[in-house]
Design a protein around this motif. Structure first.
Motif, PDB file in Angstrom:
ATOM      1  N   LEU A  26      10.937 -13.797 -13.014  1.00 15.26           N
ATOM      2  CA  LEU A  26       9.742 -13.356 -12.926  1.00 15.26           C
ATOM      3  C   LEU A  26       9.070 -12.763 -11.983  1.00 15.26           C
ATOM      4  O   LEU A  26       8.430 -11.725 -12.161  1.00 15.26           O
ATOM      5  CB  LEU A  26       9.002 -14.782 -13.289  1.00 15.26           C
ATOM      6  CG  LEU A  26       7.597 -14.646 -13.773  1.00 15.26           C
ATOM      7  CD1 LEU A  26       7.551 -14.355 -15.223  1.00 15.26           C
ATOM      8  CD2 LEU A  26       6.809 -16.215 -13.904  1.00 15.26           C
ATOM      9  N   VAL A  29      10.305  -9.132 -11.623  1.00 14.93           N
ATOM     10  CA  VAL A  29       9.889  -8.098 -12.624  1.00 14.93           C
ATOM     11  C   VAL A  29       8.165  -8.009 -12.277  1.00 14.93           C
ATOM     12  O   VAL A  29       7.911  -6.742 -12.145  1.00 14.93           O
ATOM     13  CB  VAL A  29       9.781  -8.830 -13.994  1.00 14.93           C
ATOM     14  CG1 VAL A  29       8.866  -8.019 -14.877  1.00 14.93           C
ATOM     15  CG2 VAL A  29      11.237  -8.774 -14.217  1.00 14.93           C
ATOM     16  N   ILE A  30       7.473  -8.795 -11.547  1.00 10.49           N
ATOM     17  CA  ILE A  30       6.313  -8.826 -11.270  1.00 10.49           C
ATOM     18  C   ILE A  30       6.169  -7.851 -10.083  1.00 10.49           C
ATOM     19  O   ILE A  30       5.100  -6.800 -10.040  1.00 10.49           O
ATOM     20  CB  ILE A  30       5.296  -9.816 -11.237  1.00 10.49           C
ATOM     21  CG1 ILE A  30       5.284 -10.627 -12.498  1.00 10.49           C
ATOM     22  CG2 ILE A  30       4.099  -9.905 -10.656  1.00 10.49           C
ATOM     23  CD1 ILE A  30       4.879 -12.187 -12.307  1.00 10.49           C
ATOM     24  N   TRP A  31       6.854  -8.035  -9.005  1.00  8.58           N
ATOM     25  CA  TRP A  31       7.026  -7.818  -7.874  1.00  8.58           C
ATOM     26  C   TRP A  31       8.258  -7.243  -7.393  1.00  8.58           C
ATOM     27  O   TRP A  31       8.803  -7.972  -6.595  1.00  8.58           O
ATOM     28  CB  TRP A  31       6.216  -8.724  -6.810  1.00  8.58           C
ATOM     29  CG  TRP A  31       5.966  -8.439  -5.351  1.00  8.58           C
ATOM     30  CD1 TRP A  31       5.960  -7.085  -4.858  1.00  8.58           C
ATOM     31  CD2 TRP A  31       6.132  -9.114  -4.000  1.00  8.58           C
ATOM     32  NE1 TRP A  31       5.932  -6.871  -3.455  1.00  8.58           N
ATOM     33  CE2 TRP A  31       6.123  -8.247  -2.980  1.00  8.58           C
ATOM     34  CE3 TRP A  31       6.592 -10.485  -4.118  1.00  8.58           C
ATOM     35  CZ2 TRP A  31       6.277  -8.822  -1.656  1.00  8.58           C
ATOM     36  CZ3 TRP A  31       6.312 -10.951  -2.420  1.00  8.58           C
ATOM     37  CH2 TRP A  31       6.157 -10.157  -1.566  1.00  8.58           C
ATOM     38  N   PRO A  32       8.946  -6.314  -7.824  1.00  7.46           N
ATOM     39  CA  PRO A  32      10.437  -5.837  -7.406  1.00  7.46           C
ATOM     40  C   PRO A  32      10.342  -5.362  -5.943  1.00  7.46           C
ATOM     41  O   PRO A  32      11.507  -5.378  -5.105  1.00  7.46           O
ATOM     42  CB  PRO A  32      10.576  -4.917  -8.367  1.00  7.46           C
ATOM     43  CG  PRO A  32       9.228  -4.252  -9.137  1.00  7.46           C
ATOM     44  CD  PRO A  32       8.394  -5.571  -8.899  1.00  7.46           C
ATOM     45  N   GLY A  33       9.021  -5.038  -5.551  1.00  9.96           N
ATOM     46  CA  GLY A  33       9.070  -4.376  -4.282  1.00  9.96           C
ATOM     47  C   GLY A  33       9.411  -5.324  -2.985  1.00  9.96           C
ATOM     48  O   GLY A  33       9.644  -5.136  -2.114  1.00  9.96           O
ATOM     49  N   GLU A  36      12.397  -5.165  -0.675  1.00 11.44           N
ATOM     50  CA  GLU A  36      12.341  -4.389   0.421  1.00 11.44           C
ATOM     51  C   GLU A  36      12.126  -5.031   1.723  1.00 11.44           C
ATOM     52  O   GLU A  36      12.528  -4.746   2.739  1.00 11.44           O
ATOM     53  CB  GLU A  36      10.899  -3.225   0.503  1.00 11.44           C
ATOM     54  CG  GLU A  36      11.181  -2.290  -0.810  1.00 11.44           C
ATOM     55  CD  GLU A  36      10.109  -1.411  -0.619  1.00 11.44           C
ATOM     56  OE1 GLU A  36       9.123  -1.518   0.059  1.00 11.44           O
ATOM     57  OE2 GLU A  36      10.037  -0.606  -1.584  1.00 11.44           O
ATOM     58  N   VAL A  52      12.564   0.439  -2.982  1.00 12.32           N
ATOM     59  CA  VAL A  52      12.736  -0.069  -4.542  1.00 12.32           C
ATOM     60  C   VAL A  52      12.334   1.024  -5.438  1.00 12.32           C
ATOM     61  O   VAL A  52      11.211   1.259  -5.532  1.00 12.32           O
ATOM     62  CB  VAL A  52      12.271  -1.577  -4.852  1.00 12.32           C
ATOM     63  CG1 VAL A  52      12.448  -1.791  -6.353  1.00 12.32           C
ATOM     64  CG2 VAL A  52      12.886  -2.455  -4.055  1.00 12.32           C
ATOM     65  N   SER A  54      11.966   2.676  -9.282  1.00  9.91           N
ATOM     66  CA  SER A  54      12.160   2.181 -10.702  1.00  9.91           C
ATOM     67  C   SER A  54      12.584   3.427 -11.685  1.00  9.91           C
ATOM     68  O   SER A  54      12.058   4.507 -11.248  1.00  9.91           O
ATOM     69  CB  SER A  54      10.751   1.701 -11.109  1.00  9.91           C
ATOM     70  OG  SER A  54       9.684   2.412 -10.918  1.00  9.91           O
ATOM     71  N   PHE A  68      15.657  -1.206 -11.937  1.00 12.43           N
ATOM     72  CA  PHE A  68      15.250  -1.160 -10.332  1.00 12.43           C
ATOM     73  C   PHE A  68      16.400  -1.163  -9.562  1.00 12.43           C
ATOM     74  O   PHE A  68      17.565  -1.368  -9.733  1.00 12.43           O
ATOM     75  CB  PHE A  68      14.502  -2.406  -9.838  1.00 12.43           C
ATOM     76  CG  PHE A  68      13.170  -2.682 -10.682  1.00 12.43           C
ATOM     77  CD1 PHE A  68      12.229  -1.905 -10.508  1.00 12.43           C
ATOM     78  CD2 PHE A  68      13.231  -3.712 -11.532  1.00 12.43           C
ATOM     79  CE1 PHE A  68      10.863  -2.045 -11.072  1.00 12.43           C
ATOM     80  CE2 PHE A  68      12.047  -3.886 -12.100  1.00 12.43           C
ATOM     81  CZ  PHE A  68      10.885  -3.049 -12.025  1.00 12.43           C
TER      82      PHE A  68
END
Lengths: 139, 183
Positions: A26, A29-33, A36, A52, A54, A68
């Motif tokens: 979860l 997906v919301i905060w893939p960053g 980093e 990161v 996309s 990602f």
């Protein structure tokens, strides 16, 4: 009836792993960053900057999908593809630590409350020093 | 419930902290394109291992720094008339080599060069910097580097781009600038 201790431990561990996995999916997906933040682990000194990236593409059925990838980038623009599997495992570890700390904090609350209550009630002399007492026995 | 709705909305619209591919490529170009010596050195080392020769015979060498793709046309040391195409993508291992069709009139010997004739391969950063300096484009980056024969000697052709210009700079095998021109 008491459940065997081993099955409780295994059940708790599996529940914890499931919760960490769901939380990681979860949050990634919301905060893939957040991957980093793992730059110092995956990137070397030559390519220290973590990005990161996309890639959004159409799956052909009217839906879009996003991938990602973590890249380590150097000062000249040279870059290394780290992929996403290892960074995702890193995110799982980060979440496991956060969740573990939260569980420990919640689990220790009653114990802390008891400790605080006993402190406010004042010190209790559990041990009485009787070394100075002399016992006189009738002959 | 509100938190779940926010999380769902973010999941579909979010991707917080991720860089779009086109923005990432723009960042790579802003930093100069990504030319480093290991781009060519690592595939050549792998080629040496694969073929079992120290100085393989090449017909062409192309480097695309943005995708970190290297394409080599190589003569088979066992059957020198056979030419194979080796591709390394993203700095990784080679794909399976593909055979290259050669016509009867093709003088393969006249197109052959070896890495030992290209000392400048050991400092591609310098080559890229010289090309960008020679062309004097604003916000320039190296788009590609090709190596091939010209007048019997191998030369580097460095393709430089900027938002407003395209040009090439040509170097000999030792890295001496032979010329640069805007297209």
């Amino acid at each position: 009836m008491r459940r065997p201790r081993t099955s409780v431990t295994i059940g708790s561990a599996l529940g914890f792993i499931f919760a960490v996995s769901m939380l990681s999916i979860l949050t990634s997906v919301i905060w893939p960053g957040q991957a980093e933040l793992l730059g110092p682990i995956f990137c070397d000194d030559a390519r220290p900057d973590a990005f990161v990236v996309s890639d959004t593409y159409s799956s052909g059925t009217g839906e879009t999908a996003t991938n990602f990838t973590l890249y380590c980038v150097g000062p000249r623009g040279d870059h290394r593809d780290v992929g996403w599997f290892k960074p995702f495992l890193g995110i799982c570890v980060m979440n496991a630590v956060v969740l573990g700390v939260a569980i420990i904090a919640v689990g220790f609350r009653p114990w802390m409350r008891r400790l605080r209550r006993s402190q406010t009630a004042g010190p209790v002399d559990d041990v009485v020093d009787r070394s100075d007492e002399v016992t006189v026995r009738d002959a | 419930m509100t938190a779940l709705a926010i999380a769902t909305a973010l999941a579909f619209t979010g991707c917080i902290g991720a860089t779009d591919r086109s923005d990432f490529e723009a960042e790579i170009e802003r930093r100069g394109g990504g030319v480093t010596t290991d781009l060519a050195a690592e595939p050549l080392d792998r080629l040496r291992d694969e073929l079992g020769v120290d100085d393989p015979e090449l017909l062409s060498l192309s480097i695309a720094p943005l995708t970190r793709t290297v394409v080599l046309q190589v003569r088979d040391p066992a059957q020198r008339r056979n030419v194979d195409r080796y591709v390394s993508r993203g700095g990784g291992a080679f794909d399976d080599p593909e055979p290259v069709q050669i016509s009867a009139s093709d003088d393969v010997d006249a197109r052959t060069f070896r890495p030992s004739q290209l000392p400048a391969l050991g400092d591609l950063e310098e080559l890229a910097d010289q090309a960008i300096t020679a062309l004097r484009f604003e916000d320039a980056y190296v788009d590609a580097i090709d190596v091939g024969l010209r007048n019997g000697a191998p030369v580097f052709t460095v393709h430089v781009e900027s938002p407003r210009s395209v040009g090439t700079a040509v170097f000999d095998g030792a890295g001496t600038l032979l010329g640069a021109a805007q297209q």
